[in-house]
Every structure is written in structure tokens, then in C-alpha cells.
Design a protein around this motif. Structure first.
Motif, PDB file in Angstrom:
ATOM      1  N   LEU A  42       0.880  -1.187   0.202  1.00 21.49           N
ATOM      2  CA  LEU A  42      -0.178   0.130   0.044  1.00 21.49           C
ATOM      3  C   LEU A  42       0.728   1.356  -0.006  1.00 21.49           C
ATOM      4  N   ILE A  48       3.177   5.976  -5.906  1.00 21.85           N
ATOM      5  CA  ILE A  48       2.627   6.056  -7.190  1.00 21.85           C
ATOM      6  C   ILE A  48       1.370   7.125  -7.421  1.00 21.85           C
ATOM      7  N   GLY A  49       0.580   7.063  -6.465  1.00 20.74           N
ATOM      8  CA  GLY A  49      -0.552   7.883  -6.454  1.00 20.74           C
ATOM      9  C   GLY A  49      -0.136   9.345  -6.430  1.00 20.74           C
ATOM     10  N   VAL A  59      -0.742   6.898 -16.915  1.00 21.28           N
ATOM     11  CA  VAL A  59      -1.613   5.811 -16.650  1.00 21.28           C
ATOM     12  C   VAL A  59      -0.904   4.357 -16.862  1.00 21.28           C
ATOM     13  N   ASP A 102     -10.086  -1.423  -8.780  1.00 16.85           N
ATOM     14  CA  ASP A 102     -10.559  -2.476  -7.997  1.00 16.85           C
ATOM     15  C   ASP A 102      -9.420  -3.055  -7.052  1.00 16.85           C
ATOM     16  N   ILE A 103      -8.598  -2.242  -6.515  1.00 17.56           N
ATOM     17  CA  ILE A 103      -7.706  -2.866  -5.865  1.00 17.56           C
ATOM     18  C   ILE A 103      -8.487  -2.659  -4.405  1.00 17.56           C
ATOM     19  N   GLY A 104      -9.008  -1.570  -3.966  1.00 19.67           N
ATOM     20  CA  GLY A 104      -9.415  -1.374  -2.597  1.00 19.67           C
ATOM     21  C   GLY A 104     -10.526  -2.357  -2.382  1.00 19.67           C
ATOM     22  N   MET A 145     -20.133  -0.777  -1.121  1.00 20.34           N
ATOM     23  CA  MET A 145     -19.715   0.014  -2.356  1.00 20.34           C
ATOM     24  C   MET A 145     -18.336   0.737  -2.292  1.00 20.34           C
ATOM     25  N   MET A 175     -22.515   0.028   3.331  1.00 15.27           N
ATOM     26  CA  MET A 175     -21.453   0.264   3.459  1.00 15.27           C
ATOM     27  C   MET A 175     -20.609   0.939   2.462  1.00 15.27           C
ATOM     28  N   VAL A 176     -19.879   1.938   2.770  1.00 18.34           N
ATOM     29  CA  VAL A 176     -19.242   2.966   1.504  1.00 18.34           C
ATOM     30  C   VAL A 176     -17.838   3.113   1.822  1.00 18.34           C
ATOM     31  N   THR A 195     -16.140   3.358   6.281  1.00 17.16           N
ATOM     32  CA  THR A 195     -14.714   3.259   6.883  1.00 17.16           C
ATOM     33  C   THR A 195     -13.501   3.554   6.314  1.00 17.16           C
ATOM     34  N   ALA A 198     -10.077  -1.421   4.758  1.00 13.07           N
ATOM     35  CA  ALA A 198     -10.948  -2.448   4.316  1.00 13.07           C
ATOM     36  C   ALA A 198     -10.876  -3.310   5.818  1.00 13.07           C
ATOM     37  N   ALA A 201     -13.633  -2.011   7.881  1.00 12.52           N
ATOM     38  CA  ALA A 201     -14.889  -2.135   7.133  1.00 12.52           C
ATOM     39  C   ALA A 201     -15.377  -3.559   7.451  1.00 12.52           C
TER      40      ALA A 201
HETATM   41 CO1  B1M Z   1      -6.776   6.227 -11.146  1.00 13.05          CO
HETATM   42  N1  B1M Z   1      -7.305   7.870 -10.181  1.00 13.05           N
HETATM   43  N2  B1M Z   1      -7.648   6.855 -12.469  1.00 13.05           N
HETATM   44  N3  B1M Z   1      -6.168   4.475 -11.930  1.00 13.05           N
HETATM   45  N4  B1M Z   1      -5.923   5.801  -9.393  1.00 13.05           N
HETATM   46  C1  B1M Z   1      -6.845   7.843  -8.536  1.00 13.05           C
HETATM   47  C2  B1M Z   1      -8.124   7.385  -7.864  1.00 13.05           C
HETATM   48  C3  B1M Z   1      -6.750   9.427  -8.316  1.00 13.05           C
HETATM   49  C4  B1M Z   1      -6.800   9.832  -6.908  1.00 13.05           C
HETATM   50  C5  B1M Z   1      -5.148   9.515  -8.828  1.00 13.05           C
HETATM   51  C6  B1M Z   1      -4.577  11.112  -8.531  1.00 13.05           C
HETATM   52  O1  B1M Z   1      -4.849  11.884  -9.332  1.00 13.05           O
HETATM   53  N5  B1M Z   1      -3.777  11.177  -7.633  1.00 13.05           N
HETATM   54  C7  B1M Z   1      -7.456  10.131  -9.670  1.00 13.05           C
HETATM   55  C8  B1M Z   1      -8.989  10.438  -8.959  1.00 13.05           C
HETATM   56  C9  B1M Z   1      -9.008  11.912  -8.996  1.00 13.05           C
HETATM   57  C10 B1M Z   1     -10.430  12.323  -8.199  1.00 13.05           C
HETATM   58  O2  B1M Z   1     -11.448  11.542  -8.608  1.00 13.05           O
HETATM   59  N6  B1M Z   1     -10.615  13.243  -7.669  1.00 13.05           N
HETATM   60  C11 B1M Z   1      -7.591   9.045 -10.348  1.00 13.05           C
HETATM   61  C12 B1M Z   1      -7.918   9.425 -11.931  1.00 13.05           C
HETATM   62  C13 B1M Z   1      -8.232  10.865 -12.289  1.00 13.05           C
HETATM   63  C14 B1M Z   1      -8.014   8.138 -12.892  1.00 13.05           C
HETATM   64  C15 B1M Z   1      -8.272   8.106 -14.521  1.00 13.05           C
HETATM   65  C16 B1M Z   1      -9.517   9.273 -14.651  1.00 13.05           C
HETATM   66  C17 B1M Z   1      -7.055   8.676 -15.178  1.00 13.05           C
HETATM   67  C18 B1M Z   1      -7.261   9.124 -16.497  1.00 13.05           C
HETATM   68  O3  B1M Z   1      -7.713   7.975 -17.169  1.00 13.05           O
HETATM   69  N7  B1M Z   1      -6.947  10.167 -17.018  1.00 13.05           N
HETATM   70  C19 B1M Z   1      -8.686   6.915 -14.655  1.00 13.05           C
HETATM   71  C20 B1M Z   1     -10.316   6.577 -14.216  1.00 13.05           C
HETATM   72  C21 B1M Z   1     -10.711   5.013 -14.827  1.00 13.05           C
HETATM   73  C22 B1M Z   1     -12.196   4.961 -14.279  1.00 13.05           C
HETATM   74  O4  B1M Z   1     -12.191   4.237 -13.229  1.00 13.05           O
HETATM   75  N8  B1M Z   1     -13.141   5.092 -15.101  1.00 13.05           N
HETATM   76  C23 B1M Z   1      -7.943   5.988 -13.675  1.00 13.05           C
HETATM   77  C24 B1M Z   1      -7.276   4.779 -13.815  1.00 13.05           C
HETATM   78  C25 B1M Z   1      -6.494   4.235 -13.055  1.00 13.05           C
HETATM   79  C26 B1M Z   1      -5.860   3.066 -13.410  1.00 13.05           C
HETATM   80  C27 B1M Z   1      -6.753   1.916 -14.198  1.00 13.05           C
HETATM   81  C28 B1M Z   1      -4.726   3.269 -14.299  1.00 13.05           C
HETATM   82  C29 B1M Z   1      -5.353   2.356 -12.083  1.00 13.05           C
HETATM   83  C30 B1M Z   1      -6.622   1.446 -11.491  1.00 13.05           C
HETATM   84  C31 B1M Z   1      -6.148  -0.107 -11.580  1.00 13.05           C
HETATM   85  C32 B1M Z   1      -6.969  -1.075 -10.809  1.00 13.05           C
HETATM   86  O5  B1M Z   1      -7.670  -0.641  -9.789  1.00 13.05           O
HETATM   87  N9  B1M Z   1      -6.979  -2.366 -11.359  1.00 13.05           N
HETATM   88  C33 B1M Z   1      -5.491   3.504 -11.043  1.00 13.05           C
HETATM   89  C34 B1M Z   1      -5.054   3.656  -9.979  1.00 13.05           C
HETATM   90  C35 B1M Z   1      -3.908   2.395  -9.494  1.00 13.05           C
HETATM   91  C36 B1M Z   1      -5.113   4.833  -8.951  1.00 13.05           C
HETATM   92  C37 B1M Z   1      -4.345   5.085  -7.784  1.00 13.05           C
HETATM   93  C38 B1M Z   1      -2.875   5.669  -8.277  1.00 13.05           C
HETATM   94  C39 B1M Z   1      -4.172   3.961  -6.642  1.00 13.05           C
HETATM   95  C40 B1M Z   1      -5.603   3.442  -6.274  1.00 13.05           C
HETATM   96  C41 B1M Z   1      -5.546   2.370  -5.660  1.00 13.05           C
HETATM   97  O6  B1M Z   1      -5.473   1.109  -5.975  1.00 13.05           O
HETATM   98  N10 B1M Z   1      -5.080   2.422  -4.178  1.00 13.05           N
HETATM   99  C42 B1M Z   1      -5.165   6.344  -7.186  1.00 13.05           C
HETATM  100  C43 B1M Z   1      -4.665   7.504  -6.465  1.00 13.05           C
HETATM  101  C44 B1M Z   1      -4.666   7.117  -4.831  1.00 13.05           C
HETATM  102  O7  B1M Z   1      -5.864   6.591  -4.516  1.00 13.05           O
HETATM  103  N11 B1M Z   1      -3.935   7.893  -3.791  1.00 13.05           N
HETATM  104  C45 B1M Z   1      -5.810   6.808  -8.463  1.00 13.05           C
HETATM  105  C46 B1M Z   1      -4.831   1.520  -3.273  1.00 13.05           C
HETATM  106  C47 B1M Z   1      -6.227   0.841  -2.660  1.00 13.05           C
HETATM  107  C48 B1M Z   1      -5.808  -0.146  -1.512  1.00 13.05           C
HETATM  108  O8  B1M Z   1      -6.639   1.875  -1.698  1.00 13.05           O
HETATM  109  O9  B1M Z   1      -9.023   1.932  -3.314  1.00 13.05           O
HETATM  110  O10 B1M Z   1      -8.455   3.887  -1.714  1.00 13.05           O
HETATM  111  P1  B1M Z   1      -8.382   2.410  -2.185  1.00 13.05           P
HETATM  112  O11 B1M Z   1      -8.871   1.479  -1.020  1.00 13.05           O
HETATM  113  C49 B1M Z   1      -8.553   1.738   0.716  1.00 13.05           C
HETATM  114  C50 B1M Z   1      -9.693   2.502   1.156  1.00 13.05           C
HETATM  115  O12 B1M Z   1     -10.011   3.616   0.351  1.00 13.05           O
HETATM  116  C51 B1M Z   1     -10.691   1.631   1.549  1.00 13.05           C
HETATM  117  O13 B1M Z   1      -9.896   0.413   1.876  1.00 13.05           O
HETATM  118  C52 B1M Z   1      -8.575   0.424   1.250  1.00 13.05           C
HETATM  119  C53 B1M Z   1      -7.625   0.400   2.083  1.00 13.05           C
HETATM  120  O14 B1M Z   1      -7.497  -0.579   3.181  1.00 13.05           O
HETATM  121  N12 B1M Z   1     -11.768   1.346   0.730  1.00 13.05           N
HETATM  122  C54 B1M Z   1     -12.960   0.827   1.186  1.00 13.05           C
HETATM  123  C55 B1M Z   1     -11.990   1.043  -0.507  1.00 13.05           C
HETATM  124  N13 B1M Z   1     -13.078   0.864  -0.953  1.00 13.05           N
HETATM  125  C56 B1M Z   1     -13.895   0.695   0.469  1.00 13.05           C
HETATM  126  C57 B1M Z   1     -15.060   0.235   0.669  1.00 13.05           C
HETATM  127  C58 B1M Z   1     -15.431   0.103   1.846  1.00 13.05           C
HETATM  128  C59 B1M Z   1     -14.751   0.312   3.127  1.00 13.05           C
HETATM  129  C60 B1M Z   1     -13.206   0.787   2.757  1.00 13.05           C
HETATM  130  O15 B1M Z   1     -16.559  -0.049   2.226  1.00 13.05           O
HETATM  131  C61 B1M Z   1     -17.556  -0.872   1.431  1.00 13.05           C
END
Ligand code: B1M
Length: 216
Positions: A42, A48-49, A59, A102-104, A145, A175-176, A195, A198, A201
Motif C-alpha cells: 500500500l 505512485i498515486g 496511466v 478494483d484494488i481497494g 460499495m 457500507m461505503v 470506514t 478494508a 470495514a
Molecule cells: Co486512478 N485515479 N484513474 N487509476 N488511481 C486515482 C483514484 C486518483 C486519486 C489519482 C490522482 O489523481 N492522484 C484520481 C482520482 C481523482 C479524483 O477523482 N479526484 C484517478 C484518476 C483521475 C483516474 C483516471 C480518470 C485517469 C485517466 O484516465 N486520466 C482513470 C479513471 C478510470 C475509471 O475508473 N473510469 C484512472 C485509472 C486508473 C488505473 C486503471 C490506471 C489504475 C486502477 C487499476 C486497478 O484498480 N486495477 C488507477 C490507480 C491504481 C489509481 C491510484 C494511483 C491508486 C488507487 C489504489 O488502488 N489504491 C489512485 C491514487 C490514490 O488513490 N492515491 C488513483 C490502493 C487501494 C488499496 O486504495 O482503493 O483507496 P483504495 O482502498 C482503500 C480505502 O479507500 C478503503 O480500503 C482500502 C484500504 O484498506 N476502501 C474501502 C476502498 N473501498 C472501500 C469500501 C468500503 C470500505 C473501505 O466499504 C464497502
């Protein structure tokens, strides 16, 4: 460089094979799987984020890092998912419509499994109807979600509104979570719980389900 730091470095370079090998090595050395997850995988993804936000990487680099992250998680899964005998409830989990992250969601799924839930992972880019249809079909206790984009967060509300319209809102614990989601947004859309991570949650879901069933 320590093993955990190396995992983070290889993840940032998108070297899935190396990440897999080192995660396995770390487990073999007796390092706590949660430390490997939080401080190796993480933390690498957070870096990377940050770089993505600052236009230092793009990307394709984020995509390969995400693949490496998922590869590492696959190795950790059996350690993180130590399931009890009795399923304590059923949960439908997915990433909302328009959102491909989908990672989260996968981590949430894994932690719920570890907490003893039967999981129905509906995937990414999930229509509101699909969450509800699946929950009805499997008689779920929880709808979870995930949303990572500010533009897709409102789709969580669509699901809740649809549940209300169908007279099903009180049937489910909703839950969200996801990086842009927070407590006040959750309240605003009428979710039951938000939360930040994960593992929490899964704990919250377990407590809520047991309470609802009158067991705790
Ligand atoms: Co995207 N992306 N991305 N991306 N990406 C973000 C989210 C972003 C914040 C990056 C940035 O600008 N710093 C930004 C969003 C900005 C915003 O909306 N304000 C962004 C963007 C802009 C985009 C695109 C639009 C980029 C583009 O195409 N120009 C595009 C959108 C595509 C789409 O979805 N339609 C896009 C695409 C992608 C990739 C495909 C390249 C890739 C995703 C690959 C994949 O998932 N298989 C990707 C990635 C990897 C990221 C970052 C770098 C990392 C996300 C991640 O996996 N984090 C992300 C930057 C960031 O978040 N800092 C970013 C690790 C993961 C474990 O964390 O999902 O938050 P997370 O889950 C956490 C908690 O949030 C919680 O539990 C986890 C920890 O234990 N949690 C829950 C999550 N879901 C939960 C549900 C619950 C409870 C807790 O209850 C049900």
C-alpha cells in the motif's frame, strides 16, 4: 534496503514477478502479512498515486503498478483470509458504475472473507440494479460499495435511492468507502457506515450484522 522497502520499490516499477517473489520471501521470514500489505504494497501504491497526481508518472505506469499490487495481494490472500467455520453473513461488494478501480474493492472482499462473510463480488463499473438484484438473489446482509473517483461517488447515492424506492432500504446494511469518500458524504447519502480502510470495514460489518441478527 530492507525487504519491505524492496517490495514497495518493485511495486512502483510494476515488476509483478519480483513483488510476488519478495512477498513470499517476507512471509517465509515470518513478517506479519499486515505489515507486508501496509508498509510494502500500500505504501508503494500511495507513492505512485502521488506521482500520478503530480504528472511524474502516467496511466500505463499506474496500471503496471496496480498489476504488481494485485500479484502481491494474491500471495498474501491465504494469510489474510483465515476463515472461521460458520459464515456470519453474506455481503455483496463492488465498485460503482463508471469506476474501474478494483484494488481497494478486492482488499475489502478479502477482509470480509477473513471476517467470516460469504462474499458476492459483483466487480467493477457496477450498475445500481446489479447491486440490488444480487443482494436480493443471495439474501445478503450487507451491500458494500467502493468509489475512487469524485465523479463516481454520487453513484453510491443512486443505489441507496433505488433501495428506498423499492422499499428495501432497511433490509440491508449499506457500507461505503474509497479514497474520496468520507464520513460526512456517507451521512449525506444515507449510508449506514463509512470506514477508511478494508480491515475496519470488515470489523464494522461483522459487528453490525451480529447486532442486527440480535446475536451481539
Ligand atoms: Co486512478 N485515479 N484513474 N487509476 N488511481 C486515482 C483514484 C486518483 C486519486 C489519482 C490522482 O489523481 N492522484 C484520481 C482520482 C481523482 C479524483 O477523482 N479526484 C484517478 C484518476 C483521475 C483516474 C483516471 C480518470 C485517469 C485517466 O484516465 N486520466 C482513470 C479513471 C478510470 C475509471 O475508473 N473510469 C484512472 C485509472 C486508473 C488505473 C486503471 C490506471 C489504475 C486502477 C487499476 C486497478 O484498480 N486495477 C488507477 C490507480 C491504481 C489509481 C491510484 C494511483 C491508486 C488507487 C489504489 O488502488 N489504491 C489512485 C491514487 C490514490 O488513490 N492515491 C488513483 C490502493 C487501494 C488499496 O486504495 O482503493 O483507496 P483504495 O482502498 C482503500 C480505502 O479507500 C478503503 O480500503 C482500502 C484500504 O484498506 N476502501 C474501502 C476502498 N473501498 C472501500 C469500501 C468500503 C470500505 C473501505 O466499504 C464497502
Amino acid at each position: 534496503m530492507g525487504l519491505i522497502e524492496e517490495i514497495s520499490e518493485f511495486l512502483q516499477k510494476g515488476r509483478a514477478k519480483n513483488v510476488k517473489t519478495l512477498v513470499q520471501q517476507a512471509l517465509d521470514e515470518g513478517i506479519d502479512p499486515k505489515t507486508i500489505l501496509n508498509d510494502g504494497l500500500l505504501s508503494g501504491m500511495m507513492i505512485i498515486g502521488e506521482k500520478f497526481k503530480n504528472n511524474e508518472v502516467f496511466v500505463p505506469e499506474v496500471l503496471v503498478a496496480a498489476r504488481a499490487m494485485n500479484a502481491g495481494i494474491t500471495i498474501l490472500e491465504p494469510e489474510l483470509v483465515k476463515v472461521g467455520n460458520e459464515p456470519i453473513g453474506r455481503a455483496v461488494i463492488g465498485t460503482v458504475k463508471g469506476d474501474l478501480h478494483d484494488i481497494g474493492k478486492n482488499l475489502v472482499t478479502m477482509m470480509f472473507k477473513g471476517a467470516g462473510f460469504e462474499i458476492y463480488d459483483v466487480g467493477i463499473n457496477v450498475e445500481a440494479e446489479t447491486f440490488i438484484q444480487k443482494a436480493e438473489e443471495v439474501n445478503a446482509d450487507v451491500i458494500g460499495m467502493s468509489a475512487l473517483l469524485t465523479t463516481t461517488m454520487p453513484n453510491m447515492q443512486t443505489v441507496i435511492d433505488m433501495l428506498k424506492k423499492q422499499g428495501l432500504r432497511d433490509k440491508y446494511i449499506v457500507m461505503v468507502g474509497g479514497a474520496p469518500v468520507n464520513e460526512s458524504f456517507a451521512k449525506q447519502i444515507g449510508a449506514d457506515y463509512y470506514t477508511a480502510d478494508a480491515a475496519t470495514a470488515a470489523e464494522v460489518a461483522k459487528k453490525a450484522v451480529l447486532e442486527k441478527k440480535g446475536i451481539a
